[in-house]
Motif scaffolding. Structure first.
Motif, PDB file in Angstrom:
ATOM      1  N   ALA A   1       7.359  -1.344   0.678  1.00 11.44           N
ATOM      2  CA  ALA A   1       6.707  -2.612   0.988  1.00 11.44           C
ATOM      3  C   ALA A   1       5.646  -2.922  -0.059  1.00 11.44           C
ATOM      4  O   ALA A   1       4.950  -2.020  -0.553  1.00 11.44           O
ATOM      5  N   LYS A   2       5.507  -4.190  -0.401  1.00 10.68           N
ATOM      6  CA  LYS A   2       4.573  -4.592  -1.448  1.00 10.68           C
ATOM      7  C   LYS A   2       3.145  -4.192  -1.131  1.00 10.68           C
ATOM      8  O   LYS A   2       2.389  -3.793  -2.022  1.00 10.68           O
ATOM      9  N   GLY A   3       2.741  -4.268   0.125  1.00 11.61           N
ATOM     10  CA  GLY A   3       1.382  -3.889   0.507  1.00 11.61           C
ATOM     11  C   GLY A   3       1.117  -2.409   0.290  1.00 11.61           C
ATOM     12  O   GLY A   3       0.042  -2.032  -0.194  1.00 11.61           O
ATOM     13  N   ILE A   4       2.082  -1.573   0.644  1.00 15.39           N
ATOM     14  CA  ILE A   4       1.940  -0.129   0.436  1.00 15.39           C
ATOM     15  C   ILE A   4       1.893   0.181  -1.053  1.00 15.39           C
ATOM     16  O   ILE A   4       1.052   0.939  -1.524  1.00 15.39           O
ATOM     17  N   LEU A   5       2.793  -0.443  -1.815  1.00 17.09           N
ATOM     18  CA  LEU A   5       2.822  -0.222  -3.258  1.00 17.09           C
ATOM     19  C   LEU A   5       1.508  -0.653  -3.893  1.00 17.09           C
ATOM     20  O   LEU A   5       0.932   0.088  -4.706  1.00 17.09           O
TER      21      LEU A   5
ATOM     22  N   ARG B   1       5.561  -2.129 -14.668  1.00 14.23           N
ATOM     23  CA  ARG B   1       5.284  -3.367 -13.934  1.00 14.23           C
ATOM     24  C   ARG B   1       5.445  -3.168 -12.431  1.00 14.23           C
ATOM     25  O   ARG B   1       6.297  -2.411 -11.970  1.00 14.23           O
ATOM     26  N   PHE B   2       4.631  -3.904 -11.687  1.00 14.27           N
ATOM     27  CA  PHE B   2       4.680  -3.850 -10.227  1.00 14.27           C
ATOM     28  C   PHE B   2       6.115  -4.054  -9.732  1.00 14.27           C
ATOM     29  O   PHE B   2       6.608  -3.297  -8.896  1.00 14.27           O
ATOM     30  N   GLY B   3       6.786  -5.067 -10.250  1.00  6.85           N
ATOM     31  CA  GLY B   3       8.152  -5.377  -9.826  1.00  6.85           C
ATOM     32  C   GLY B   3       9.132  -4.249 -10.099  1.00  6.85           C
ATOM     33  O   GLY B   3      10.060  -4.027  -9.321  1.00  6.85           O
TER      34      GLY B   3
END
Length: 158
Positions: free
Chosen positions: A54-58, A43-45
């Motif tokens: 950072a969420k954008g990089i991930l 999962r993303f989380g």
């Protein structure tokens, strides 16, 4: 919109397999995502919590790994409306790469008494052996025992 400081050169058509592999997987976040996926994260989380990225990089790295066929998006295993990232056969093929990096790091970046995570056999919890490269006849090879045959303009290996 700002121009990037350094333009990325594509190595997709390079005649070197290492260059092509780095084009697909050539940054540390991507390899750390693959490492975590090999450890069972989906999962993303989970990736975000593990990596602290950072969420954008991930998000960009996950999309890139899906685009090159290392990960695939699948319905969540718990039946929820979410999606999960699952390693493809191509992604699972990076296991030896990640193990090789791990073993190199253990040998060269930790002191003998320094604690670190350890890769163990799931059946008996014993540490795995070092990766080895062997010839077709089973002879143990070191870097000096190999050469790279280059592709020449006529398509012949020499």
């Amino acid at each position: 919109m700002e121009e990037p400081l350094v333009k990325r050169t594509s190595l997709k058509a390079a005649d070197c397999p290492v260059a092509r592999a780095l084009d697909a997987i050539g940054d540390w976040w991507s390899l750390l995502i693959v490492r975590d996926a090999l450890d069972g994260m989906r999962r993303f989380g989970e990736f975000q919590k593990s990596l602290g990225v950072a969420k954008g990089i991930l998000s960009a790295r996950l999309h890139s790994l899906v685009d090159v066929g290392v990960l695939e998006l699948v319905p969540a295993s718990d039946g929820s409306a979410y999606q999960e990232y699952r390693l493809t056969e191509k992604g699972r093929g990076l296991f030896h790469v990640v193990v090789g990096l791990r073993q190199w790091g253990e040998a060269h970046l930790f002191s003998l008494e320094e604690a670190h995570s350890e890769l163990v056999d799931i059946d008996n919890r014993e540490p795995v052996e070092k990766l080895e490269l062997r010839s077709g006849k089973g002879r143990l090879l070191a870097w000096e025992d190999t050469i790279v045959q280059k592709v020449h303009p006529d398509g012949e290996l020499r």
